[in-house]
Design an enzyme around this catalytic site. Structure first.
Site, PDB file in Angstrom:
ATOM      1  N   ASP A  44       0.826  -1.210   0.000  1.00 52.37           N
ATOM      2  CA  ASP A  44       0.000   0.000   0.000  1.00 52.37           C
ATOM      3  C   ASP A  44       0.859   1.259   0.000  1.00 52.37           C
ATOM      4  OD1 ASP A  44      -2.243  -1.513  -0.058  1.00 52.37           O
ATOM      5  OD2 ASP A  44      -2.636  -1.391   2.107  1.00 52.37           O
ATOM      6  N   GLU A 119      -7.277 -29.033 -21.383  1.00 48.65           N
ATOM      7  CA  GLU A 119      -7.431 -27.905 -20.450  1.00 48.65           C
ATOM      8  C   GLU A 119      -8.787 -27.997 -19.789  1.00 48.65           C
ATOM      9  OE1 GLU A 119      -6.996 -24.346 -22.777  1.00 48.65           O
ATOM     10  OE2 GLU A 119      -5.026 -24.932 -23.537  1.00 48.65           O
ATOM     11  N   LYS A 121     -12.384 -26.729 -18.992  1.00 46.42           N
ATOM     12  CA  LYS A 121     -13.270 -25.758 -19.644  1.00 46.42           C
ATOM     13  C   LYS A 121     -13.824 -24.850 -18.556  1.00 46.42           C
ATOM     14  CE  LYS A 121     -16.738 -25.135 -23.168  1.00 46.42           C
ATOM     15  NZ  LYS A 121     -17.503 -24.079 -22.519  1.00 46.42           N
ATOM     16  N   ASP A 123     -15.819 -22.071 -16.645  1.00 40.99           N
ATOM     17  CA  ASP A 123     -17.199 -21.623 -16.816  1.00 40.99           C
ATOM     18  C   ASP A 123     -17.313 -20.149 -16.428  1.00 40.99           C
ATOM     19  OD1 ASP A 123     -19.814 -21.773 -17.467  1.00 40.99           O
ATOM     20  OD2 ASP A 123     -20.433 -22.891 -15.687  1.00 40.99           O
ATOM     21  N   GLU A 179     -10.467 -16.707 -20.321  1.00 40.38           N
ATOM     22  CA  GLU A 179     -11.755 -16.713 -19.642  1.00 40.38           C
ATOM     23  C   GLU A 179     -11.663 -15.839 -18.386  1.00 40.38           C
ATOM     24  OE1 GLU A 179     -13.834 -18.516 -21.372  1.00 40.38           O
ATOM     25  OE2 GLU A 179     -15.518 -19.083 -20.071  1.00 40.38           O
ATOM     26  N   TYR A 229      -7.807 -16.158 -17.060  1.00 40.07           N
ATOM     27  CA  TYR A 229      -6.897 -17.254 -17.404  1.00 40.07           C
ATOM     28  C   TYR A 229      -6.772 -17.330 -18.919  1.00 40.07           C
ATOM     29  CZ  TYR A 229      -7.274 -18.484 -12.544  1.00 40.07           C
ATOM     30  OH  TYR A 229      -7.218 -18.432 -11.188  1.00 40.07           O
ATOM     31  N   LYS A 319     -17.884 -32.357 -22.325  1.00 42.46           N
ATOM     32  CA  LYS A 319     -18.599 -31.784 -21.189  1.00 42.46           C
ATOM     33  C   LYS A 319     -18.890 -32.795 -20.079  1.00 42.46           C
ATOM     34  CE  LYS A 319     -20.505 -28.034 -21.618  1.00 42.46           C
ATOM     35  NZ  LYS A 319     -21.254 -27.263 -22.612  1.00 42.46           N
ATOM     36  N   CYS A 416     -53.705 -37.080   8.636  1.00 41.98           N
ATOM     37  CA  CYS A 416     -54.696 -37.531   9.618  1.00 41.98           C
ATOM     38  C   CYS A 416     -55.275 -36.382  10.423  1.00 41.98           C
ATOM     39  CB  CYS A 416     -54.084 -38.584  10.549  1.00 41.98           C
ATOM     40  SG  CYS A 416     -52.892 -37.895  11.719  1.00 41.98           S
ATOM     41  N   CYS A 437     -52.113 -42.826  12.301  1.00 44.17           N
ATOM     42  CA  CYS A 437     -52.053 -41.955  11.123  1.00 44.17           C
ATOM     43  C   CYS A 437     -51.873 -42.851   9.907  1.00 44.17           C
ATOM     44  CB  CYS A 437     -50.883 -40.982  11.246  1.00 44.17           C
ATOM     45  SG  CYS A 437     -50.571 -40.034   9.741  1.00 44.17           S
TER      46      CYS A 437
END
Ligand code: IVH
Length: 693
Positions: A44, A119, A121, A123, A179, A229, A319, A416, A437
């Site tokens: 910082d 690789e 996949k 999402d 992605e 990535y 997939k 019941c 019951c």
């Protein structure tokens, strides 16, 4: 560094350049390699110094400055960006055969072997980053593949991508594709914050990533922990590599992060092995993946393979089976289980989840409904993992019909009408009516006849309900009095099937003690516990006589289970059912108490007499039964052993006259202690979990 004409003093420009270089290096260490080299405070301080210099000399605030990650001012809309090369999509393979077909087609076209890079996949959402002279100049979403939206200010806020390429050897210009994702942890934290602030929560990490990247205010994006990535090259002034493996190495050198689990695969079989490995690794990954991408490694071969319908012939997305789907809650019903527990069930518009049609999902209890905020009419995400009962993950609150009321707990049993009770300290509700019951009777019978219990083939739920409706069956024992003619009338079933069912019921008379105990439906007693109880006590009467303390000596039986078992057998009504079943001819082969394998009293008929000091006669009887002995009340020709305490009278005399072996208390205690030391009864039975049931 700004040139001399910009009017920035040389010292300031040099200091700025040094600070920028340090911050860049630490950003890579921190965000790309997850290996910080500086404390947050030191970082910082560098950062503040850089910002102060830029405030004093605005010419230093170049687009690649580390200060630019905080986000530029609000934009009104996104400009359109044409990609240098189209952003293609991938063909899918949904099972192994489809993947093998892809490989076979490709090898045929290449007229030779195909080696791949596998690789994960990811999402998230695809973006294309344009670098000129090593500087990030533009970032675009995929859009329609030809042109996307300019999200440059937003992408600049992503901490793990280089605003300026590291290393050397990068072309004059290139488009790096990859992605943008959000990790599960960041997603959860973001939603927690959104919930606390009363703002919109995201349905999943991908939506969160997409929503964050398309923020009109980059300062908002800067608050969202996104990651990038790299996985491919769009276009470039010169080719930096001639294979995927070499390209990925370049990306790493240039300061990009690469996803974990990227592996070369020499052929299709190696890809399949990697697919399975990835599937196993999936639950541990920090972000969502939905399959494996297999890409031909060699770029020259890619040329030969070409593309079709906006997708390359040289790559495929293999997939994972979808385990989540979206559907609508048509009703929430409260189901009464065998033990009276009321469970809310969501009735769903049928939907296929991972290849299985799902139309019900459990909601567990009212707390769970409130926590997830599920309502009738909601569009919900349902999930199925392995063999588990499908469950509602969450509602899409944005799609909720107006005025959908919060579900309420029932005050009375829906079956019941008895007033329901809350189980102490729990969210569970229970109908207290037991076998009065009808729902509990039905569930009890369904359990009784089930495969792992009495295994009565052909007696389905529908027929059980019909038998209850017609008042033909009240308790399980009544099943054994059913004739073929009654069944035929009832269900309008063919004579032959009625006859088959009667025979199946008859066959079930000959059962085993573990099955019988399991079939009784004692709360907390599943298959395994039933078997443990049977093995420990060897016969039903010894079990019926056991108090909770004795029951707790059974392996895996704790105080809760022991109390349930003792309560069950203490109830008049349950004793009556057991008696009626035995009278109806339900029987099982004698079972040597399992522990008894090595015990000298196994299978022996033992009689106790006189006063014992260390334990009561009842306790001694239980322990002996647990070791496989049959404990009898009187001495006869069948008696193998008499255990005589102090002041033994006529029984001892009779045993002596019959030549029966006689032990004193010390011998008994030695036996019991020896058995305990050997770990019996559980020691002998440990290995046979799958033996019965
Ligand atoms: S390669 C022509 N590699 O999948 C090659 N794509 O349907 C196209 N994706 O839009 C992309 N992980 O968003 C590639 N390791 C990976 C990927 C990947 C995820 C996405 C990407 C693309 C979609 C293709």
């Amino acid at each position: 560094m700004p040139s001399a004409e910009s009017g920035v003093p040389r010292a300031a420009a040099e200091r700025h350049a040094a600070l920028a270089a340090q911050l860049r290096r630490h950003d890579i260490a921190y965000y790309v390699h997850d290996a910080p080299e500086l404390s947050d405070g030191a970082y910082d301080a560098l950062r503040r110094e850089l910002e102060e210099l830029e405030a004093a000399h605005p010419a230093l605030r170049t687009p690649d400055s580390p200060s630019q990650r905080v986000g530029a001012p609000v934009q009104t809309s996104f400009a359109t960006v044409r990609h240098a090369e189209p952003m293609l999509s991938l063909a899918n393979a949904f099972d192994e055969q489809e993947f093998l077909d892809f490989d076979a087609r490709l090898r045929k076209r290449l007229d030779g072997p195909a080696a791949y890079v596998c690789e994960p996949k990811l999402d998230g959402l695809a973006v294309s980053l344009r670098y000129e002279q090593g500087l990030l100049v533009q970032a675009a979403t995929r859009g329609d593949g030809e042109a996307g939206e300019d999200v440059t200010p937003n992408v600049r806020t992503i901490r793990n991508l280089p605003l300026r390429l590291e290393g050397a050897g990068w072309p004059e210009w290139c488009e790096v594709r990859g992605e943008v994702v959000m990790t599960h942890a960041d997603f959860a934290a973001l939603n927690r914050r959104a919930e606390a602030e009363g703002s919109k929560v995201f349905a999943n990490p991908r939506n969160a990533a997409a929503g964050s990247l398309r923020q009109i205010d980059p300062r908002v994006t800067a608050q969202r922990p996104l990651r990038f990535y790299a996985y491919g090259l769009g276009g470039s002034s010169a080719a930096p590599a001639n294979s995927q493996q070499a390209l990925l190495r370049c990306f790493a050198d240039w300061g990009f992060a690469l996803a974990a689990h990227i592996e070369p695969a020499a052929d299709a079989q190696a890809c399949i092995a990697q697919y399975q490995a990835l599937q196993r690794a999936r639950p541990e990954l920090p972000f969502d993946i939905d399959g494996l991408v297999a890409k031909l490694d060699d770029f020259a071969l890619r040329e030969r393979a070409g593309e079709v319908a906006r997708a390359p012939r040289w790559a495929i997305a293999y997939k994972f089976a979808a385990e989540q789907a979206s559907t609508v809650v048509e009703a929430i019903e409260w189901q009464v289980g065998r033990t009276g527990a009321l469970t809310p069930v969501a009735r769903l518009r049928p939907v296929s989840v991972g290849g299985v049609t799902v139309s019900n999902a459990t909601l567990h209890n009212i707390d769970e409904i409130r926590r997830k905020d599920v309502r009738v009419g909601d569009t919900v995400i349902v999930q199925r993992a392995g063999d588990v009962i499908p469950e509602v993950v969450r509602p899409e609150v944005a799609l909720r019909p107006e005025g959908a009321p919060e579900p309420r707990e029932p005050s009375h049993c829906p079956e019941c009408g008895s007033a329901v009770r809350r189980v102490e300290d729990q969210a569970a509700l229970r109908c207290p009516a037991g076998l009065d019951c009808r729902a509990q009777r039905a569930q009890g019978l369904i359990h009784f006849v089930s495969r792992k219990a009495m295994d009565i083939d052909g007696l389905g739920e529908k027929l059980i309900h019909a038998l209850l409706d017609a008042d033909l069956v009240h308790s399980p024992a009544d099943l054994y009095g059913l004739g073929a003619d009654t069944l035929q009338d009832l269900e309008r079933m063919a004579e032959k099937s009625a006859q088959n069912l009667v025979e199946a019921i008859d066959r079930s008379r000959q059962t085993t003690l573990p099955r019988f105990l399991f079939a009784l439906g004692i709360r907390e007693v599943g298959e395994v516990t039933a078997r443990q109880l049977a093995q420990y006590f060897g016969d039903l009467d010894a079990l019926l006589a056991a108090d909770p303390e004795a029951l707790e000596r059974v392996p895996d039986v704790g105080p809760v289970v022991a109390r349930q078992v003792a309560n069950f057998f203490a109830a008049e009504r349950n004793r009556a059912v057991i008696d009626a079943l035995r009278e109806a001819g339900v029987t099982w082969p004698a079972m040597p108490a399992h522990a008894a394998v090595d015990s000298p009293v196994a299978g022996k008929t033992v009689v106790l007499t006189g006063a014992l000091e260390a334990l009561t006669r009842e306790q001694a009887a239980e322990r002996l039964a647990a070791l496989g002995a049959k404990v009898a009340g009187s001495v006869s020709g069948k008696t193998d052993l008499l255990i005589a305490g102090a002041k033994a009278g006529s029984k001892r005399a009779k045993a002596e006259s019959l030549g029966v072996e006689i032990w004193d208390e010390a011998q008994l205690l030695a036996l019991l202690q020896g058995a305990e030391a050997a770990g019996a009864p559980d020691g002998a039975g440990a290995g046979d979990e799958d033996g019965a049931g």
